[in-house]
Design a protein around this motif. Structure first.
Motif: not given
Length: 489
Positions: A192-201
């Motif tokens: 979940x953190x990986x996906x959210x971090x990539x989306x934030x980028x």
């Protein structure tokens, strides 16, 4: 002295500041490292390990029944009122008292050392005597005893020893089940953190691009090549994207805290993730093609162990009909006296002489306990245990169907998610190209500002859909690993 004190204080400050920096330095964790950390620090897992140790202690209690049981005790007391009993004197001597009557005519004069010859005459008293009250014992009494017993045969104990090993296996499997659940929660939180971090980028990139468009359009407006409504539209889109970016940042921070919670890490400790999203997607495709090994499911294994325990429970109830044999032994001293002083010094003084008042005793014997009739209690206990076993047997069918359904559902979800990813990736590529072309047309004056905003909105939606599909695929991958029993540390 002052110089040394100053140096000491500066040294302490430097050590403290270094310790604070070390504690605040972000810890880099891969997914596997996060799992390992959770297995060592997660409170729920620690409680499960404590339950395993409690089970070991219970097994020790069962085994202790077969070891020698040794006890020692000392008892000293004051017979404030001695216990009394009635004694019938008529039971002695045929019910009467024999009396000896000596007459003077029967006495020969003692002469020259000759013996005196007595010829008694017995007169029987036929009048019965009343019962006599007699008190047994002395005022002070004491005893010191060591007793020991050893179980020689007990069917329930022998069955209990067999059940102890099975119970140990069950405890270990329950601990493993908690570990699997911990791995499941940590893995999902990490993804979940990986996906959210990539989306934030991507949101940051979109915001930079929209900010450039807003500044360029503002310049066009100043030069008369654009209308104010074009600037206003871009400003509204920029503000909305800024709000969305702030929301995404908070969601990332929340996801990181959730991951720390699942790992058992302090929320104040900075955390950095090292795994990449692309590698996780490759693993998802590999899992989708993996084979299913039915025996790897921990729930099925636990149910098998519970069935073994149920069978042993039936045997344990049936062993209640067997006799029980014990070896017993006692050794000690007991004493009594009319004064506590004599009792304490282990001898009683009469005139100038002393007599022992403590005496030893010993006993060794075998005790055989044979059950005869218990009101049919064991019969109904055996009946209950057999019904419990049938319930567990029926549970196998239900569990098998549940596992099959879970396996089919998770496999379908993963296959669909991977297909959606391919479709959303194509849509994202198309939306990216449309946004690029629309922006170029607007700069060249052959496109409208509304088309640019629409294209940017469609691009953000395509990005959201793409990363939502990635998250769904990763969660479906974890669920499939759990369903196939391959979610291991």
């Amino acid at each position: 002295m002052k110089k040394q004190l100053i140096i000491f204080l500066w040294g302490a400050v430097l050590i403290w500041s270094a310790s604070v920096r070390a504690q605040q330095a972000p810890q880099a964790f891969s997914l596997q490292q996060s799992i390992n950390y959770a297995l060592a620090n997660q409170p729920n897992l620690k409680n499960a390990q404590l339950q395993n140790e409690i089970a070991q202690a219970r097994i020790g209690q069962i085994r202790s029944a077969g070891l020698p049981q040794i006890n020692a005790g000392v008892d000293v007391g004051n017979n404030v009122i001695l216990q009394k009993t009635l004694l019938d004197p008529n039971t002695f001597g045929g019910g009467g008292t024999q009396q000896i009557t000596i007459t003077p005519g029967n006495i020969n004069t003692l002469n020259n050392g000759q013996n005196v010859v007595l010829k008694p005459e017995f007169v029987e008293n036929t009048e019965p005597l009343p019962p006599t009250t007699i008190a047994f014992g002395l005022q002070y009494a004491g005893s010191a005893t060591v007793s020991a017993s050893q179980l020689l045969f007990d069917g329930a104990y022998l069955i209990g020893l067999k059940a102890a090993k099975v119970y140990t296996d069950l405890s270990q499997k329950q601990l493993q089940q908690t570990e699997i659940e911990t791995i499941n929660q940590v893995t999902k939180a990490y993804y979940s953190v990986l996906v959210s971090r990539e989306r934030l980028t991507l949101l940051d990139r979109n915001l930079d691009r929209l900010d450039n468009q807003l500044r360029e359009t503002s310049e066009f407006y100043k030069q008369g090549f654009a209308e104010k409504i074009d600037v206003d539209r871009l400003q509204v889109a920029f503000n909305n994207l800024k709000v969305e970016q702030e929301k995404a940042k908070r969601l990332v921070a929340l996801g990181v805290n959730l991951l720390k919670f699942q790992m058992g890490m302090e929320l104040s400790q900075p955390l950095e993730l090292t795994d990449k999203l692309d590698n996780a997607l490759v693993e998802a495709e590999i899992v989708a093609n993996s084979n299913f090994d039915y025996s790897r499911r921990i729930e099925y294994s636990i149910l098998e162990t519970q069935r073994d325990l149920a069978k042993l429970d039936i045997k344990n109830k049936q062993s209640g009909y067997y006799p029980k044999l014990l070896l017993n032994g006692r050794y000690g001293y007991s004493g009594s006296s009319n004064s506590f002083r004599d009792l304490a010094r282990f001898e009683t003084q009469v005139a100038e002489k002393f007599y022992p008042n403590w005496f030893n005793f010993a006993f060794v014997g075998v005790s055989l306990q044979v059950p005869i009739f218990d009101g049919l209690r064991k019969k109904y206990e055996i009946q209950e245990a057999k019904l419990t076993l049938k319930t567990l047997d029926n549970g196998f069918r239900t569990l098998q169907q549940s596992i099959d359904l879970e396996l089919n559902q998770s496999n379908t979800n993963l296959q669909n998610a991977l297909q959606v990813i391919k479709s959303q990736k194509e849509s994202l590529e198309l939306a990216t190209e449309v946004a690029r072309v629309t922006n170029i047309k607007f700069k060249e004056g052959v496109g409208s500002n509304l088309e640019v905003i629409t294209a940017e909105t469609d691009l953000r939606q395509a990005q959201t859909n793409y990363y939502a599909a990635i998250y769904d695929a990763l969660i479906a991958k974890v669920d499939l690993q759990k369903a196939t029993g391959n979610l291991q540390k």
